[in-house]
Design an enzyme around this catalytic site. Sequence first.
Site, PDB file in Angstrom:
ATOM      1  N   LYS A 222       0.879  -1.145   0.082  1.00  0.00           N
ATOM      2  CA  LYS A 222      -0.219   0.056  -0.059  1.00  0.00           C
ATOM      3  C   LYS A 222       0.684   1.248   0.087  1.00  0.00           C
ATOM      4  CE  LYS A 222      -3.389   2.364   2.719  1.00  0.00           C
ATOM      5  NZ  LYS A 222      -4.385   2.351   4.047  1.00  0.00           N
TER       6      LYS A 222
ATOM      7  N   ARG B 206     -10.538  10.495   1.849  1.00  0.00           N
ATOM      8  CA  ARG B 206     -10.472  11.176   3.075  1.00  0.00           C
ATOM      9  C   ARG B 206     -11.721  11.937   3.393  1.00  0.00           C
ATOM     10  NH1 ARG B 206      -4.180  11.377   2.946  1.00  0.00           N
ATOM     11  NH2 ARG B 206      -4.150   9.199   2.925  1.00  0.00           N
TER      12      ARG B 206
ATOM     13  N   ARG C 178       1.242  10.013   5.971  1.00  0.00           N
ATOM     14  CA  ARG C 178       1.650   8.669   6.275  1.00  0.00           C
ATOM     15  C   ARG C 178       2.776   7.889   5.706  1.00  0.00           C
ATOM     16  NH1 ARG C 178      -4.823   6.989   5.607  1.00  0.00           N
ATOM     17  NH2 ARG C 178      -5.372   8.469   7.238  1.00  0.00           N
TER      18      ARG C 178
ATOM     19  N   GLU D 279       7.163  -6.666   1.410  1.00  0.00           N
ATOM     20  CA  GLU D 279       6.126  -6.390   2.146  1.00  0.00           C
ATOM     21  C   GLU D 279       5.130  -7.622   2.112  1.00  0.00           C
ATOM     22  OE1 GLU D 279       5.319  -4.513   4.590  1.00  0.00           O
ATOM     23  OE2 GLU D 279       6.264  -2.374   4.251  1.00  0.00           O
TER      24      GLU D 279
ATOM     25  N   LYS E  69      -2.243  -1.644  -3.600  1.00  0.00           N
ATOM     26  CA  LYS E  69      -3.209  -0.441  -3.880  1.00  0.00           C
ATOM     27  C   LYS E  69      -2.275   0.693  -3.859  1.00  0.00           C
ATOM     28  CE  LYS E  69      -5.864   2.199  -0.333  1.00  0.00           C
ATOM     29  NZ  LYS E  69      -6.118   2.280   1.017  1.00  0.00           N
TER      30      LYS E  69
ATOM     31  N   SER F  13     -10.072   5.851  -4.587  1.00  0.00           N
ATOM     32  CA  SER F  13     -11.032   6.929  -4.702  1.00  0.00           C
ATOM     33  C   SER F  13     -10.576   7.830  -5.796  1.00  0.00           C
ATOM     34  CB  SER F  13     -11.158   7.564  -3.477  1.00  0.00           C
ATOM     35  OG  SER F  13      -9.967   7.852  -2.778  1.00  0.00           O
TER      36      SER F  13
ATOM     37  N   TYR G 240     -15.148   1.551  -6.941  1.00  0.00           N
ATOM     38  CA  TYR G 240     -16.342   2.315  -6.669  1.00  0.00           C
ATOM     39  C   TYR G 240     -17.146   2.341  -8.114  1.00  0.00           C
ATOM     40  CZ  TYR G 240     -13.482   3.816  -2.717  1.00  0.00           C
ATOM     41  OH  TYR G 240     -12.978   3.978  -1.577  1.00  0.00           O
TER      42      TYR G 240
HETATM   43  C1  PBG Z   1      -7.124   3.126   5.484  1.00  0.00           C
HETATM   44  C2  PBG Z   1      -7.666   3.194   4.330  1.00  0.00           C
HETATM   45  C3  PBG Z   1      -7.448   4.328   3.284  1.00  0.00           C
HETATM   46  C4  PBG Z   1      -8.122   3.646   2.051  1.00  0.00           C
HETATM   47  C5  PBG Z   1      -8.607   2.545   2.293  1.00  0.00           C
HETATM   48  N1  PBG Z   1      -8.289   2.070   3.663  1.00  0.00           N
HETATM   49  C6  PBG Z   1      -6.976   5.542   3.379  1.00  0.00           C
HETATM   50  C7  PBG Z   1      -5.606   5.768   3.598  1.00  0.00           C
HETATM   51  O1  PBG Z   1      -4.507   4.688   3.480  1.00  0.00           O
HETATM   52  O2  PBG Z   1      -4.897   6.557   3.670  1.00  0.00           O
HETATM   53  C8  PBG Z   1      -8.143   4.543   0.914  1.00  0.00           C
HETATM   54  C9  PBG Z   1      -9.220   4.019  -0.399  1.00  0.00           C
HETATM   55  C10 PBG Z   1      -9.387   4.928  -1.283  1.00  0.00           C
HETATM   56  O3  PBG Z   1      -8.899   6.090  -1.617  1.00  0.00           O
HETATM   57  O4  PBG Z   1     -10.188   4.659  -2.268  1.00  0.00           O
HETATM   58  N2  PBG Z   1      -7.948   2.565   6.405  1.00  0.00           N
END
Ligand code: PBG
Length: 324
Positions: A197, A207, A219, A235, A250, A276, A315
């Site tokens: 990720k 967010r 992060r 990982e 991701k 997203s 989505y």
């Molecule tokens: C963390 C989480 C995130 C997403 C899924 N799980 C946000 C992040 O890591 O900042 C993002 C998914 C998306 O952008 O569609 N709980």
Amino acid sequence: MTFPQQRLRRLRKSGAIRRLISETTLSVDDFVAPLFVREGITEPEPIASLPGVFQHTRDSLKGEIDQIRNLGIPSIILFGIPAEKDATGSGAWDPNGIVQQAIADCKSVTGDDLVIMSDLCVDEYTDHGHCGVVNDDGSIDNDLTLDLYKKIAIAQANAGADVIAPSGMMDGQVAAIRQALDGNNNLETPILAYSAKYASGLYGPFREAVNVSLENSDRKSYQQDWRNKREAMNEIKADLNEGADMIMVKPAVTYLDIIAQARELTDVPIGAYHVSGEYSMIKAAGEKGWIDETQVAIEQLTAVKRSGANFILTYFAKEIAGCL
Ligand code: PBG
């Protein structure tokens, strides 16, 4: 003049022959629909940066998953937004927390017809928006966070989650959750690890969807650097060693090389999260009439499959299910 490529051209002449020889097929069976459920609202709330996606009430969520099941989509992943956030994200493991209630609701509506995945993290529940416990110096306390993740895993499994999907990128999270689940007699509950990720700019609309603002922080100390590829394989290997049943990459489209290499590395099912920002970019350009939204969505989702993913969190699940 004839050229060797003509052989390829002859096989592109009609839609039927193109279908006949296509190497990759996108199907509704590939989709996991991400859904948001928010505590303390009485009507579903639209999410401006994710057109067509809503923060659901417990009630509207039931209607949504009924539609999703009827479209033939096999799975959803749930994210909860609590009414109150705090420093540790205690809403995440509250047996009566919003996501626990929603999981139970979903099971009561669709039973085993839908695989109910539950995102396991604290960022939707913490007032600072990080995925773990934050020390005074701003760093994340990995091991204290694992203790919280264990509690969340048990709460989600007790509520009836079919798959637990830890997304926080803490070291040892898969092993800790496996141990917690086994100790709670959930030996049959699989773990889908968000293994590779990246600290991506493409999570922006998410967010908004979960009412998180990171203000001046990011992060990057626990999510991956997008310049790195070998690191992703490490990982993934670590998560497999810890007992992950499935792994995830991701975001998706910017990381097709990572998916392809993961496919070489392991035979476990690989999920890819079309996140997203990937959705919103297509929606925004489509709204302006600059691209054909449906065509681009199908093209991207097919590319994710072609790269080696078995399933896609997207989505677009509902919209594209109707087009396939
Ligand atoms: C963390 C989480 C995130 C997403 C899924 N799980 C946000 C992040 O890591 O900042 C993002 C998914 C998306 O952008 O569609 N709980």
